[in-house]
Scaffold this motif. Structure first.
Motif, PDB file in Angstrom:
ATOM      1  N   LEU A  11     100.176  29.007  91.197  1.00 33.69           N
ATOM      2  CA  LEU A  11      99.657  28.758  89.855  1.00 33.69           C
ATOM      3  C   LEU A  11     100.097  27.389  89.339  1.00 33.69           C
ATOM      4  O   LEU A  11      99.341  26.706  88.640  1.00 33.69           O
ATOM      5  CB  LEU A  11     100.133  29.853  88.892  1.00 33.69           C
ATOM      6  CG  LEU A  11      99.521  31.241  89.108  1.00 33.69           C
ATOM      7  CD1 LEU A  11     100.229  32.277  88.248  1.00 33.69           C
ATOM      8  CD2 LEU A  11      98.028  31.235  88.812  1.00 33.69           C
ATOM      9  N   LEU A  12     101.315  26.985  89.681  1.00 31.19           N
ATOM     10  CA  LEU A  12     101.786  25.660  89.261  1.00 31.19           C
ATOM     11  C   LEU A  12     101.107  24.555  90.058  1.00 31.19           C
ATOM     12  O   LEU A  12     100.695  23.535  89.511  1.00 31.19           O
ATOM     13  CB  LEU A  12     103.298  25.549  89.477  1.00 31.19           C
ATOM     14  CG  LEU A  12     104.228  26.094  88.400  1.00 31.19           C
ATOM     15  CD1 LEU A  12     105.673  25.915  88.834  1.00 31.19           C
ATOM     16  CD2 LEU A  12     103.985  25.415  87.069  1.00 31.19           C
ATOM     17  N   ARG A  13     100.992  24.762  91.379  1.00 34.90           N
ATOM     18  CA  ARG A  13     100.527  23.720  92.275  1.00 34.90           C
ATOM     19  C   ARG A  13      99.016  23.582  92.268  1.00 34.90           C
ATOM     20  O   ARG A  13      98.482  22.509  92.498  1.00 34.90           O
ATOM     21  CB  ARG A  13     101.021  24.041  93.694  1.00 34.90           C
ATOM     22  CG  ARG A  13     100.882  22.931  94.678  1.00 34.90           C
ATOM     23  CD  ARG A  13     101.191  23.392  96.090  1.00 34.90           C
ATOM     24  NE  ARG A  13     102.549  23.858  96.234  1.00 34.90           N
ATOM     25  CZ  ARG A  13     102.887  25.129  96.450  1.00 34.90           C
ATOM     26  NH1 ARG A  13     101.952  26.059  96.529  1.00 34.90           N
ATOM     27  NH2 ARG A  13     104.129  25.487  96.593  1.00 34.90           N
ATOM     28  N   GLY A  14      98.327  24.704  92.061  1.00 36.16           N
ATOM     29  CA  GLY A  14      96.876  24.668  92.094  1.00 36.16           C
ATOM     30  C   GLY A  14      96.304  24.812  93.486  1.00 36.16           C
ATOM     31  O   GLY A  14      95.114  24.633  93.696  1.00 36.16           O
ATOM     32  N   GLU A  15      97.138  25.150  94.452  1.00 34.11           N
ATOM     33  CA  GLU A  15      96.685  25.406  95.815  1.00 34.11           C
ATOM     34  C   GLU A  15      97.661  26.362  96.475  1.00 34.11           C
ATOM     35  O   GLU A  15      98.750  26.598  95.955  1.00 34.11           O
ATOM     36  CB  GLU A  15      96.559  24.107  96.606  1.00 34.11           C
ATOM     37  CG  GLU A  15      97.787  23.229  96.574  1.00 34.11           C
ATOM     38  CD  GLU A  15      97.546  21.896  97.259  1.00 34.11           C
ATOM     39  OE1 GLU A  15      96.835  21.861  98.269  1.00 34.11           O
ATOM     40  OE2 GLU A  15      98.080  20.891  96.782  1.00 34.11           O
ATOM     41  N   THR A  16      97.259  26.930  97.593  1.00 34.25           N
ATOM     42  CA  THR A  16      98.042  28.041  98.121  1.00 34.25           C
ATOM     43  C   THR A  16      99.063  27.720  99.207  1.00 34.25           C
ATOM     44  O   THR A  16     100.131  28.297  99.179  1.00 34.25           O
ATOM     45  CB  THR A  16      97.109  29.152  98.625  1.00 34.25           C
ATOM     46  OG1 THR A  16      96.129  28.577  99.497  1.00 34.25           O
ATOM     47  CG2 THR A  16      96.392  29.804  97.475  1.00 34.25           C
ATOM     48  N   PRO A  17      98.806  26.847 100.178  1.00 29.73           N
ATOM     49  CA  PRO A  17      99.837  26.648 101.194  1.00 29.73           C
ATOM     50  C   PRO A  17     101.134  26.130 100.583  1.00 29.73           C
ATOM     51  O   PRO A  17     101.115  25.275  99.706  1.00 29.73           O
ATOM     52  CB  PRO A  17      99.216  25.606 102.127  1.00 29.73           C
ATOM     53  CG  PRO A  17      97.765  25.791 101.966  1.00 29.73           C
ATOM     54  CD  PRO A  17      97.577  26.130 100.515  1.00 29.73           C
ATOM     55  N   CYS A  18     102.254  26.653 101.024  1.00 22.38           N
ATOM     56  CA  CYS A  18     103.552  26.269 100.487  1.00 22.38           C
ATOM     57  C   CYS A  18     104.244  25.306 101.443  1.00 22.38           C
ATOM     58  O   CYS A  18     104.465  25.648 102.601  1.00 22.38           O
ATOM     59  CB  CYS A  18     104.418  27.506 100.252  1.00 22.38           C
ATOM     60  SG  CYS A  18     105.998  27.116  99.502  1.00 22.38           S
ATOM     61  N   PRO A  19     104.623  24.108 100.984  1.00 16.78           N
ATOM     62  CA  PRO A  19     105.302  23.169 101.875  1.00 16.78           C
ATOM     63  C   PRO A  19     106.655  23.664 102.362  1.00 16.78           C
ATOM     64  O   PRO A  19     107.170  23.177 103.351  1.00 16.78           O
ATOM     65  CB  PRO A  19     105.482  21.922 100.999  1.00 16.78           C
ATOM     66  CG  PRO A  19     104.457  22.065  99.926  1.00 16.78           C
ATOM     67  CD  PRO A  19     104.331  23.532  99.687  1.00 16.78           C
TER      68      PRO A  19
END
Length: 543
Positions: A11-19
């Motif tokens: 929700l914060l990043r606006g995309e799903t894959p997590c670095p």
């Protein structure tokens, strides 16, 4: 998206894959904090719709716009839109209702929806506190370092408020206000954080302002004028008082809770089909405007930026040469063709050169000229590392307190294992730094702090430089292994005892020791040694 923390990060990043691999912090080092791949367009669109659902813009029972209109607004294909909608259906957020289109499910029929709203609510509450802290930091920096001309421009931008009270325009203006102040403060760190948090800030103020009344708007406008006047006069006390008063207006009304209650009332209205055709059309148009998200960054551009940053910090070197295309491709999880495109862009910029005999190598350029490499900025100005120390102090103290209250037994087991390894003798300096970083990130994970972890992602290069410099420089933390081990033991002991006050106090003492030393070094005018980042950088993975 599995797990509350991943959901909050999305929700914060606006995309799903997590670095970052949230399931295993055991191998964390600077290289592991890098974004490996970009999200698919359908993923970004799904997260955009999740944000609308979580914030109450699409309340339970609300009908989604038709696929065709979503595709037009988002500049996406119908296939992309259908993929995003199918994903949300599978995960239980929306459903197809025969004869009524696609609707958000009712609260009582979806535990996932309840978790989504709760995750968003926690993000907004954490962001509200962090944004208030960030505002104070930016204004103090602005008043300390900006020229009179820059201050006058900033004061004028603060004073220039929107003429209407369209809620979306007002929320967007809150972002513009903060970007203007961050840019005027001459701090690339504050400017980058503000830009990367823009999505969350827009959602935060959208929720707060939707729950506001006329008196609340008037008080916010009054304090904004007070802030502009204080900036023009270089009145630090007046500026900080205006910021505190604005924050108090938002907190006093508990508008995030009120916004949630309004979402429930909206659901009741929608169930009765009590909205007029005009209201429904207006709501749909507003939703579509929010779904007009920017296209995702091209993979070549992201790789170019990442490799440039790695060159600046020494992570992409294998002796004089750059890592091979094959190794770079394996590192980022992309094809060699994509890496070749990124290297071609860097060659065109003059950042790398290639010949048949020596292979591809970096051109030695001034550190400050490396694009988007915050580590290079840190090497040029110790004040940037002091800024990082202040940010870290706020986030770490807050995270330690929450980890003590919320951490799971698995989190506690990880902390015990990390601390046990820290107590071993004959650890290499690099391993000590990795364990220190790993401990603090594990505490952030135990706290469930999406804000903390997201800022770590955004400032990953500077985070590495901060830990490297802080833990190797004798005047700060270098050679003080016994002191650091004592600090870490006190922090972990309090967290394991589920003592939030004690954990926060122990972390404040730990971070304060570094903050005090940075403040002293800045006051003394000490500069970082040339080549710091390259000298201290760990060997890249697989080297």
């Amino acid at each position: 998206m599995t797990g509350a923390l991943q959901l909050k990060l999305a929700l914060l990043r606006g995309e799903t894959p997590c670095p970052m691999d949230l399931a295993d912090f055991g191998r964390l080092a600077a290289i592991d904090l890098r974004t490996q791949t970009r999200s698919a367009r359908s993923d970004r669109l799904a997260v955009a719709m999740l944000g609308l659902i979580a914030s109450g813009r699409l309340p339970p029972g609300a009908r989604l716009p038709p696929e065709r209109r979503i595709a037009e607004a988002a500049s996406a294909s119908r296939v992309c839109v259908r993929s995003a909608l199918d994903r949300l259906k599978i995960e239980g957020y929306i459903e197809a209702v025969q004869g009524s289109g696609t609707r958000v499910v009712a609260f009582e029929r979806s535990e996932r929806l309840v978790q989504l709203v709760r995750a968003n609510q926690e993000n907004l509450e954490d962001l509200q506190d962090f944004v208030a802290f960030l505002d104070r930091c930016v204004v103090e920096q602005l008043l300390r370092r900006a020229s009179d001309a820059a201050l006058d421009r900033a004061a004028g931008q603060v004073a220039a408020m929107p003429l209407d009270r369209d809620l979306q325009a007002l929320a967007d203006d809150e972002i513009r206000l903060r970007l203007a102040l961050a840019d005027a403060s001459d701090s690339p760190i504050y400017a980058m954080i503000t830009r990367q948090l823009a999505r969350g800030i827009r959602s935060l103020f959208g929720s707060l302002l939707r729950a506001a009344d006329g008196a609340g708007f008037d008080r916010l406008a009054e304090e904004r004028r007070a802030l502009a006047g204080a900036l023009a006069r270089r009145d630090a006390a007046g500026a900080l008082a205006a910021l505190a008063n604005r924050a108090a207006v938002l907190r006093d009304h508990d508008w995030t809770r009120i916004a949630g209650e309004r979402g429930l009332r909206d659901e009741a209205v929608l169930r009765r089909d009590g909205t007029s055709r005009e209201d429904a059309t207006s709501r749909e148009d507003a939703i579509l405007r929010d779904l007009a998200v920017a296209s995702p960054e091209q993979l070549k551009d992201r790789l170019t930026r990442e490799i440039a940053g790695m060159i600046a910090t020494g992570h992409a070197r294998d002796g004089a040469r750059l890592l091979s295309e094959r190794r770079l491709a394996a590192l980022f999880g992309v094809s060699r063709a994509s890496v070749r495109e990124a290297l071609a862009a860097l060659k065109a910029e003059g950042s790398v050169v290639a010949d048949e005999r020596c292979g591809t190598r970096a051109v030695d350029v001034p550190m400050a000229s490396a694009p988007d490499a915050l580590t290079s900025l840190a090497a040029a100005d110790l004040d940037h590392l002091q800024t990082m120390s202040r940010l870290r102090g706020y986030l770490e103290v807050w995270a330690a307190s929450r980890a003590a209250a919320r951490g799971s037994e698995r989190d506690f087991g990880d902390l015990r294992r990390i601390l046990a390894e820290m107590r071993r003798s004959h650890l290499s300096p690099r391993r000590r730094i990795d364990l220190d970083l790993r401990l603090h990130l594990t505490i952030a994970r135990a706290a469930g702090s999406a804000v903390h972890l997201y800022i770590t992602e955004v400032l990953r290069d500077l985070m590495t430089a901060y830990f490297d410099y802080s833990l190797t420089t004798p005047s700060i933390g270098g050679g003080r292994d016994a002191m650091l081990l004592s600090h870490h033991t006190q922090i972990v002991t309090a967290i394991l005892a589920r003592d939030p006050v004690g954990a926060g106090r122990a972390m404040a003492e730990h971070c304060g020791a570094f903050s005090d030393r940075y403040a002293a070094l800045v006051a003394e005018g000490e500069m970082l040694p040339c080549g710091l980042a390259g000298d201290l950088a760990p060997a890249p993975a697989g080297a």
